[in-house]
Write a protein that holds these residues in place. Structure first.
Motif, PDB file in Angstrom:
ATOM      1  N   ILE A   8       8.677   0.792  -7.292  1.00 23.45           N
ATOM      2  CA  ILE A   8       8.317  -0.551  -7.731  1.00 23.45           C
ATOM      3  C   ILE A   8       7.462  -1.297  -6.718  1.00 23.45           C
ATOM      4  CG2 ILE A   8       9.192  -2.794  -8.413  1.00 23.45           C
ATOM      5  CD1 ILE A   8      11.714  -1.433  -9.353  1.00 23.45           C
ATOM      6  N   VAL A   9       7.950  -1.444  -5.510  1.00 24.77           N
ATOM      7  CA  VAL A   9       7.264  -2.306  -4.571  1.00 24.77           C
ATOM      8  C   VAL A   9       6.932  -1.530  -3.312  1.00 24.77           C
ATOM      9  CG1 VAL A   9       7.473  -4.334  -3.114  1.00 24.77           C
ATOM     10  CG2 VAL A   9       8.399  -4.353  -5.409  1.00 24.77           C
ATOM     11  N   ASP A  10       5.717  -1.657  -2.867  1.00 18.38           N
ATOM     12  CA  ASP A  10       5.298  -1.054  -1.612  1.00 18.38           C
ATOM     13  C   ASP A  10       5.122  -2.195  -0.619  1.00 18.38           C
ATOM     14  OD1 ASP A  10       4.103   0.287   0.458  1.00 18.38           O
ATOM     15  OD2 ASP A  10       2.156   0.434  -0.543  1.00 18.38           O
ATOM     16  N   ALA A  11       6.177  -2.455   0.157  1.00 20.76           N
ATOM     17  CA  ALA A  11       6.145  -3.616   1.050  1.00 20.76           C
ATOM     18  C   ALA A  11       5.656  -3.187   2.428  1.00 20.76           C
ATOM     19  CB  ALA A  11       7.532  -4.247   1.125  1.00 20.76           C
ATOM     20  N   GLY A  12       4.389  -2.870   2.498  1.00 23.72           N
ATOM     21  CA  GLY A  12       3.800  -2.457   3.762  1.00 23.72           C
ATOM     22  C   GLY A  12       3.648  -3.645   4.692  1.00 23.72           C
ATOM     23  N   PRO A  13       3.234  -3.372   5.927  1.00 23.46           N
ATOM     24  CA  PRO A  13       3.193  -4.449   6.917  1.00 23.46           C
ATOM     25  C   PRO A  13       2.175  -5.540   6.582  1.00 23.46           C
ATOM     26  CG  PRO A  13       2.251  -2.422   7.782  1.00 23.46           C
ATOM     27  CD  PRO A  13       2.847  -2.079   6.471  1.00 23.46           C
ATOM     28  N   ASP A  14       1.111  -5.196   5.896  1.00 24.90           N
ATOM     29  CA  ASP A  14       0.065  -6.192   5.675  1.00 24.90           C
ATOM     30  C   ASP A  14      -0.099  -6.591   4.223  1.00 24.90           C
ATOM     31  OD1 ASP A  14      -0.729  -6.523   8.333  1.00 24.90           O
ATOM     32  OD2 ASP A  14      -1.636  -4.543   8.249  1.00 24.90           O
ATOM     33  N   HIS A  15       0.336  -5.729   3.338  1.00 29.03           N
ATOM     34  CA  HIS A  15       0.157  -6.022   1.922  1.00 29.03           C
ATOM     35  C   HIS A  15       1.433  -5.698   1.183  1.00 29.03           C
ATOM     36  CE1 HIS A  15      -4.065  -6.889   2.062  1.00 29.03           C
ATOM     37  NE2 HIS A  15      -4.290  -5.806   2.765  1.00 29.03           N
ATOM     38  N   ILE A  16       1.771  -6.491   0.225  1.00 24.31           N
ATOM     39  CA  ILE A  16       2.828  -6.131  -0.704  1.00 24.31           C
ATOM     40  C   ILE A  16       2.137  -5.770  -2.009  1.00 24.31           C
ATOM     41  CG2 ILE A  16       4.846  -6.958  -1.975  1.00 24.31           C
ATOM     42  CD1 ILE A  16       5.418  -8.821   0.327  1.00 24.31           C
ATOM     43  N   ARG A  17       2.470  -4.578  -2.505  1.00 19.79           N
ATOM     44  CA  ARG A  17       1.936  -4.149  -3.789  1.00 19.79           C
ATOM     45  C   ARG A  17       3.080  -3.942  -4.752  1.00 19.79           C
ATOM     46  NH1 ARG A  17      -3.135  -2.418  -4.174  1.00 19.79           N
ATOM     47  NH2 ARG A  17      -4.345  -2.607  -2.266  1.00 19.79           N
ATOM     48  N   VAL A  18       2.894  -4.309  -6.013  1.00 21.41           N
ATOM     49  CA  VAL A  18       3.884  -4.077  -7.058  1.00 21.41           C
ATOM     50  C   VAL A  18       3.291  -3.060  -8.025  1.00 21.41           C
ATOM     51  CG1 VAL A  18       5.186  -5.094  -8.964  1.00 21.41           C
ATOM     52  CG2 VAL A  18       4.860  -6.387  -6.857  1.00 21.41           C
ATOM     53  N   ARG A  19       3.906  -1.871  -8.090  1.00 23.89           N
ATOM     54  CA  ARG A  19       3.390  -0.780  -8.930  1.00 23.89           C
ATOM     55  C   ARG A  19       1.899  -0.572  -8.693  1.00 23.89           C
ATOM     56  NH1 ARG A  19       7.399   0.836 -12.046  1.00 23.89           N
ATOM     57  NH2 ARG A  19       8.890  -0.632 -12.926  1.00 23.89           N
ATOM     58  N   GLY A  20       1.492  -0.654  -7.442  1.00 23.68           N
ATOM     59  CA  GLY A  20       0.100  -0.397  -7.092  1.00 23.68           C
ATOM     60  C   GLY A  20      -0.793  -1.622  -7.132  1.00 23.68           C
ATOM     61  N   HIS A  21      -0.346  -2.708  -7.769  1.00 20.63           N
ATOM     62  CA  HIS A  21      -1.158  -3.921  -7.851  1.00 20.63           C
ATOM     63  C   HIS A  21      -0.987  -4.771  -6.599  1.00 20.63           C
ATOM     64  CE1 HIS A  21      -2.289  -3.852 -12.201  1.00 20.63           C
ATOM     65  NE2 HIS A  21      -1.262  -3.017 -12.236  1.00 20.63           N
ATOM     66  N   ASP A  22      -2.091  -5.264  -6.071  1.00 13.08           N
ATOM     67  CA  ASP A  22      -2.067  -6.124  -4.889  1.00 13.08           C
ATOM     68  C   ASP A  22      -1.435  -7.472  -5.245  1.00 13.08           C
ATOM     69  OD1 ASP A  22      -2.530  -7.586  -2.648  1.00 13.08           O
ATOM     70  OD2 ASP A  22      -4.715  -7.349  -2.664  1.00 13.08           O
ATOM     71  N   VAL A  23      -0.375  -7.834  -4.534  1.00 11.21           N
ATOM     72  CA  VAL A  23       0.305  -9.090  -4.841  1.00 11.21           C
ATOM     73  C   VAL A  23      -0.601 -10.296  -4.582  1.00 11.21           C
ATOM     74  CG1 VAL A  23       2.147 -10.627  -4.003  1.00 11.21           C
ATOM     75  CG2 VAL A  23       2.690  -8.315  -4.700  1.00 11.21           C
ATOM     76  N   LEU A  24      -1.502 -10.177  -3.604  1.00 11.33           N
ATOM     77  CA  LEU A  24      -2.411 -11.302  -3.341  1.00 11.33           C
ATOM     78  C   LEU A  24      -3.289 -11.582  -4.554  1.00 11.33           C
ATOM     79  CD1 LEU A  24      -3.515 -10.492   0.319  1.00 11.33           C
ATOM     80  CD2 LEU A  24      -1.605 -11.903  -0.473  1.00 11.33           C
ATOM     81  N   GLY A  25      -3.799 -10.514  -5.174  1.00  6.56           N
ATOM     82  CA  GLY A  25      -4.610 -10.692  -6.379  1.00  6.56           C
ATOM     83  C   GLY A  25      -3.793 -11.284  -7.513  1.00  6.56           C
ATOM     84  N   LEU A  26      -2.564 -10.806  -7.657  1.00  2.00           N
ATOM     85  CA  LEU A  26      -1.697 -11.348  -8.705  1.00  2.00           C
ATOM     86  C   LEU A  26      -1.399 -12.827  -8.450  1.00  2.00           C
ATOM     87  CD1 LEU A  26       0.839  -8.351  -8.962  1.00  2.00           C
ATOM     88  CD2 LEU A  26      -0.926  -8.933 -10.643  1.00  2.00           C
ATOM     89  N   MET A  27      -1.162 -13.188  -7.184  1.00  2.00           N
ATOM     90  CA  MET A  27      -0.878 -14.592  -6.865  1.00  2.00           C
ATOM     91  C   MET A  27      -2.058 -15.483  -7.253  1.00  2.00           C
ATOM     92  SD  MET A  27       0.985 -14.161  -3.127  1.00  2.00           S
ATOM     93  CE  MET A  27       1.167 -15.916  -2.753  1.00  2.00           C
TER      94      MET A  27
END
Lengths: 256, 256, 256, 256
Positions: A8-27
């Motif tokens: 579900i979530v890739d909570a890397g150090p610089d980006h959080i992605r949900v199912r591959g989608h960039d959370v910043l773009g979603l925000m």
């Protein structure tokens, strides 16, 4: 302990992605409902799908402070005022088969009917008639039909089915619950589809498994519980809620 | 993840030990109250200590189905009948500063008073008088004093203090709350020590930190919640509980 | 709302009674286990019954901080340090069919077997053989048999059965699970009765319905959870627990 | 019991209204975020306000299965698979001052600073400098500043402040946290505003009281918990999660 895997979530150090989608773009551009759909469905919704999920979430969020979930949340805040999490959790814990569970039970019923129609090459009306006869024989209730309050018709049902049809999303789920409604009318008596039945049919048509019926009810209801907690916190005093109880057990005993 | 450390339970493959004690031996000869004491105190109790902890647990277990904790547990079971854990958890979540929390608050008060008497070389009466004056100035309530129902005297208080004295366990905790009672009577008005105050004084004298006041209340109350859940499950129908609500907000709006 | 009825506690203004027993008298002379028995059974236990219930509660209270219930309680306290109730409730919520639920499932199995033996006038061995054959055919596990850790024998089982026999309380429940053990050995392979099976058999012999198996496990485990919360609170820092997770879902997407 | 009053939902027999708005109309045209705003704010949001609340909810929904809230939800489902409500509630219960609570604490800080600037007729920079000096003197952390992972800059902060400025919604809340950031840099060392600080500033500017910071975090996180529960349910086996524990307490004792 081995590392957990997750899709579900890739909570890397610089980006959080949900199912591959960039959370910043979603925000920047998506709605919360888009994210809810993505988290439970593996892709973001179309505009039509978003409309229906918004309608379902809005229609389930709050039915008044007397419902068990809201009453339990207010009771908990009343005694444990420092913890809004405890109050919301207490409200969530009242949700089960009897409260908020009819939607997922009705999704199970529709899924069973569709599978049976397909496997036995039956029309929807024939498959629905068999399910209704079996429920009568077993004396079980049909989830998704009837309502304590709206004895004739729940207006939310018309809105949900109207939106599904308007947006071209009324498919086999809606088709099958209509067949069930006809079978109930012919074999028992006219009992209207209730809001649990309407959202069950639509969630089936949106491709969700039945557990999602219960999960989305919880997601929606937590928004309402949160508001009830806010109101209890800002308007009411601690420990205001006392429920009168009458003892009807054994009389006093002489004991040690 | 690194391995967690723990000092409580050694759950080896063949033996479970609690703080070094063999659980098999405890199962054969100890009481549940011995184990509760051991889990929270690092040793098993004397017979006198066991008597007092039994009295405290019995006195806190259940105060009727109308208390917030019991009502929330019954509401949760009413909507979510498959899950006794959810119902008991909902009941536990109502326990906080306002419900069941006065015991640990009173333990904090007694501990602060004893520390002050020691540090400033004051008599208990002088230290207690200062705490009472400070509470009056700050307009805060003194936890452990007064009761909505027992306006004069809670009979459980006499039982608890009687047991403590009879068993030679009434020490500085009981001594200091008596000093507080005198200071309250002289500086405000006669307000009796309530059951929270009595158990607080005794738990201080048994050597427990104040968080244990809250924890033992939860342990005791869960026994009562469990019985309320059992009764609700065996005697009552699902969704029986509806609380009447009156809307006093804004009137209907014309909206989208 | 109508007044609730209840048979458990009579919380009058001057006296609290539990099932007719004066709480003051219980505080002076009874044990917490007596009260737990009374709350779930309608009478206080005999000395032999008290010994068995103490053994069951002690044996279920804590199996180490790595068990799901304890880990969840510690995780909750780690993020929400102000609320011991929230932490204990989180631990309780992990208890279900898979964790702590085998006891009540085994009570259902024994009750079904005893009822069948009575109704069809079968010996315990014949009734047990049929249940084992049916479980094999349905490929379901027999609750109360086998253990991940104690591959041969759980020593708690011997203690529980030893106590039951020593005190003359091993009746049809123990008799039937012994018959099941023989049927399993003959028809499948030797699989030992585990601690859930032992306590199930004894609780049946003490006259409890199967839901009480789950409830008493919760009552017992809350004592352990409370101690784990106390240790986490006094020894550990907030937010110390992070679980390593590996993402194995879809790769990054270019999205809005 | 007297009837509860409520200002939120009017659940009449034929229509459900939320703060006077017809739910049917909201179902047809509003978003779930509109409803969340309405439930907590007494009116529906403007398009700009909706964008910011969507961004905040999306940014808070899920930070990976290793976070305490998600781990607790998965642990609970692992042992209690029949109850998605219990798993979501267990996750919610981990949310407190230490996990998810920095947003509302930072809202309190900003509100205190704005009030002080107003009351004492100070510039934001002067008021912020005093708060920073007081926090240094008291050795307390400033909520909303610094991050374990993003040692330099959390990209979500830029997105949130960018959206607030683009939509003309960056007002005194954003202004004051910028002043705090300057005071921290001058008086301590450069520590970046974290995502909790960014959403706190924006929620202040949207007119919410600080408890809403915590409530909206819960509403958002429940969407993520729900998805984690769905994944655990569909991909994983029961009781898969065992945490390794090392006993470091007293050695075995000879006991009764």
């Amino acid at each position: 302990m081995e590392t957990w895997r997750t899709a579900i979530v890739d909570a890397g150090p610089d980006h959080i992605r949900v199912r591959g989608h960039d959370v910043l773009g979603l925000m920047r551009a998506a709605t919360f409902t888009d994210l809810i759909f993505l988290l439970h469905h593996e892709r973001t919704p179309t505009a039509a799908e978003r409309r229906l999920v918004d309608a379902i979430l809005i229609g389930s969020a709050d039915h008044g402070a007397g419902a068990p979930s809201c009453a339990a949340a207010r009771l908990a805040l009343s005694g444990n005022r420092q913890s809004p999490s405890a109050a919301i959790a207490a409200g969530v814990l009242t949700i089960g088969d009897e409260h908020g569970g009819a939607g997922s039970s009705c999704m199970d019923l529709i899924a069973a009917g569709l599978e049976r129609a397909r496997r036995e090459a039956l029309s929807f009306d024939t498959a629905a008639a068999r399910l209704v006869d079996e429920a009568r024989a077993a004396k079980t209730r049909l989830p998704g039909f009837g309502h304590r309050v709206h004895s004739t018709n729940d207006p939310r049902v018309d809105v949900l089915f109207g939106l599904a049809e308007e947006h071209g999303l009324a498919r086999d789920g809606v088709g099958f619950i209509r067949a069930l409604e006809r079978a109930v009318r012919e074999r028992i008596k006219p009992i209207p589809i209730n809001v649990d039945g309407a959202l069950a049919a639509i969630l089936v048509d949106l491709g969700f498994p039945s557990i999602v019926g219960r999960l989305l009810f919880i997601v929606a209801r937590v928004a309402g519980l949160s508001a009830e907690v806010l109101e209890e916190h800002s308007r009411e005093k601690p420990m205001r809620i006392r429920i009168p109880v009458e003892y009807d057990g054994v009389p006093p005993k002489d004991n040690c």
